[in-house]
Write a protein that holds these residues in place. Sequence first.
Motif, PDB file in Angstrom:
ATOM      1  N   PRO A 198       0.853  -1.263  -0.058  1.00  0.00           N
ATOM      2  CA  PRO A 198      -0.011   0.070   0.032  1.00  0.00           C
ATOM      3  C   PRO A 198       0.796   1.159   0.109  1.00  0.00           C
ATOM      4  O   PRO A 198       0.553   2.265  -0.617  1.00  0.00           O
ATOM      5  N   LYS A 199       1.943   1.159   0.516  1.00  0.00           N
ATOM      6  CA  LYS A 199       2.858   2.392   0.803  1.00  0.00           C
ATOM      7  C   LYS A 199       3.601   2.770  -0.717  1.00  0.00           C
ATOM      8  O   LYS A 199       3.457   3.759  -1.067  1.00  0.00           O
ATOM      9  N   GLU A 200       3.929   1.669  -1.542  1.00  0.00           N
ATOM     10  CA  GLU A 200       4.389   1.788  -2.880  1.00  0.00           C
ATOM     11  C   GLU A 200       3.242   2.558  -3.717  1.00  0.00           C
ATOM     12  O   GLU A 200       3.641   3.391  -4.436  1.00  0.00           O
ATOM     13  N   ILE A 201       1.991   2.122  -3.506  1.00  0.00           N
ATOM     14  CA  ILE A 201       0.830   2.682  -4.317  1.00  0.00           C
ATOM     15  C   ILE A 201       0.675   4.283  -4.017  1.00  0.00           C
ATOM     16  O   ILE A 201       0.523   4.937  -4.837  1.00  0.00           O
ATOM     17  N   ASP A 202       0.768   4.485  -2.456  1.00  0.00           N
ATOM     18  CA  ASP A 202       0.603   5.993  -2.083  1.00  0.00           C
ATOM     19  C   ASP A 202       1.552   6.771  -2.917  1.00  0.00           C
ATOM     20  O   ASP A 202       1.326   7.859  -3.384  1.00  0.00           O
ATOM     21  N   VAL A 203       2.888   6.342  -2.625  1.00  0.00           N
ATOM     22  CA  VAL A 203       4.065   6.776  -3.278  1.00  0.00           C
ATOM     23  C   VAL A 203       4.213   7.219  -4.714  1.00  0.00           C
ATOM     24  O   VAL A 203       4.263   8.267  -5.225  1.00  0.00           O
ATOM     25  N   ALA A 204       3.523   6.178  -5.385  1.00  0.00           N
ATOM     26  CA  ALA A 204       3.569   6.185  -6.866  1.00  0.00           C
ATOM     27  C   ALA A 204       2.355   7.348  -7.325  1.00  0.00           C
ATOM     28  O   ALA A 204       2.566   8.217  -8.127  1.00  0.00           O
ATOM     29  N   ILE A 205       1.361   7.231  -6.431  1.00  0.00           N
ATOM     30  CA  ILE A 205       0.370   8.151  -7.023  1.00  0.00           C
ATOM     31  C   ILE A 205       0.721   9.715  -6.722  1.00  0.00           C
ATOM     32  O   ILE A 205       0.491  10.641  -7.139  1.00  0.00           O
ATOM     33  N   SER A 206       1.244   9.898  -5.210  1.00  0.00           N
ATOM     34  CA  SER A 206       1.848  11.050  -4.951  1.00  0.00           C
ATOM     35  C   SER A 206       2.985  11.729  -6.173  1.00  0.00           C
ATOM     36  O   SER A 206       2.762  12.913  -6.529  1.00  0.00           O
ATOM     37  N   ARG A 207       3.858  10.998  -6.433  1.00  0.00           N
ATOM     38  CA  ARG A 207       4.707  11.355  -7.407  1.00  0.00           C
ATOM     39  C   ARG A 207       3.978  11.700  -8.907  1.00  0.00           C
ATOM     40  O   ARG A 207       4.693  12.770  -9.285  1.00  0.00           O
ATOM     41  N   LEU A 208       3.107  10.996  -9.001  1.00  0.00           N
ATOM     42  CA  LEU A 208       2.427  11.324 -10.543  1.00  0.00           C
ATOM     43  C   LEU A 208       1.598  12.560 -10.102  1.00  0.00           C
ATOM     44  O   LEU A 208       1.906  13.247 -11.253  1.00  0.00           O
ATOM     45  N   LEU A 209       1.227  12.738  -9.301  1.00  0.00           N
ATOM     46  CA  LEU A 209       0.408  13.884  -8.805  1.00  0.00           C
ATOM     47  C   LEU A 209       1.178  15.450  -8.924  1.00  0.00           C
ATOM     48  O   LEU A 209       1.066  16.220  -9.507  1.00  0.00           O
ATOM     49  N   VAL A 210       2.371  15.375  -8.078  1.00  0.00           N
ATOM     50  CA  VAL A 210       3.426  16.249  -8.258  1.00  0.00           C
ATOM     51  C   VAL A 210       3.882  16.463  -9.581  1.00  0.00           C
ATOM     52  O   VAL A 210       4.120  17.648 -10.107  1.00  0.00           O
ATOM     53  N   SER A 211       4.336  15.225 -10.371  1.00  0.00           N
ATOM     54  CA  SER A 211       4.723  15.509 -11.756  1.00  0.00           C
ATOM     55  C   SER A 211       3.633  16.464 -12.650  1.00  0.00           C
ATOM     56  O   SER A 211       3.908  17.159 -13.436  1.00  0.00           O
TER      57      SER A 211
END
Length: 148
Positions: free
Chosen positions: A121-134
């Motif tokens: 779950p932490k990996e998923i949250d990090v991936a979503i956060s990075r995409l949003l920031v990008s």
Amino acid sequence: LTEDGLLRPSMRLKNGRIYSGGSAEMVEKLFGVHSESVCYIGDHIFTDVNVAKAKMRWKTVLILRELEDEVSAAASGKEEYERLLLLLKRKDRFANVLNHLRTELNRHNMGRASIVDKMQPKEIDVAISRLLVSIVDIEAQINPFLFT
């Protein structure tokens, strides 16, 4: 063009001079040419180009002064346009991945098979956060193109 700087009809050709007035028949006679040998350039679609083409069967070229600024602007903005397209495509790719990831996360949360089953779950949250920031960063780069 006369010696006193006026435009007057002339029946004598002199090298390096400007001629005004007369008729299409006079031009053919003075130059000793026929309609298939003449290309007429003008900036008025009816009086210059249409009449020369329809009546005399001359080849014609229309100069569109009104488009000079637009053509110049389009040429000078080509690099910016290509940069904008690149940014928009990149944003679309990131948004597609983000939407796909969110869909898979919803499938997982509903107990259905999903690719996120193999992720923490932490990996998923990090991936979503990075995409949003990008995506936000790309939008910041796009905005000056849209609001100038």
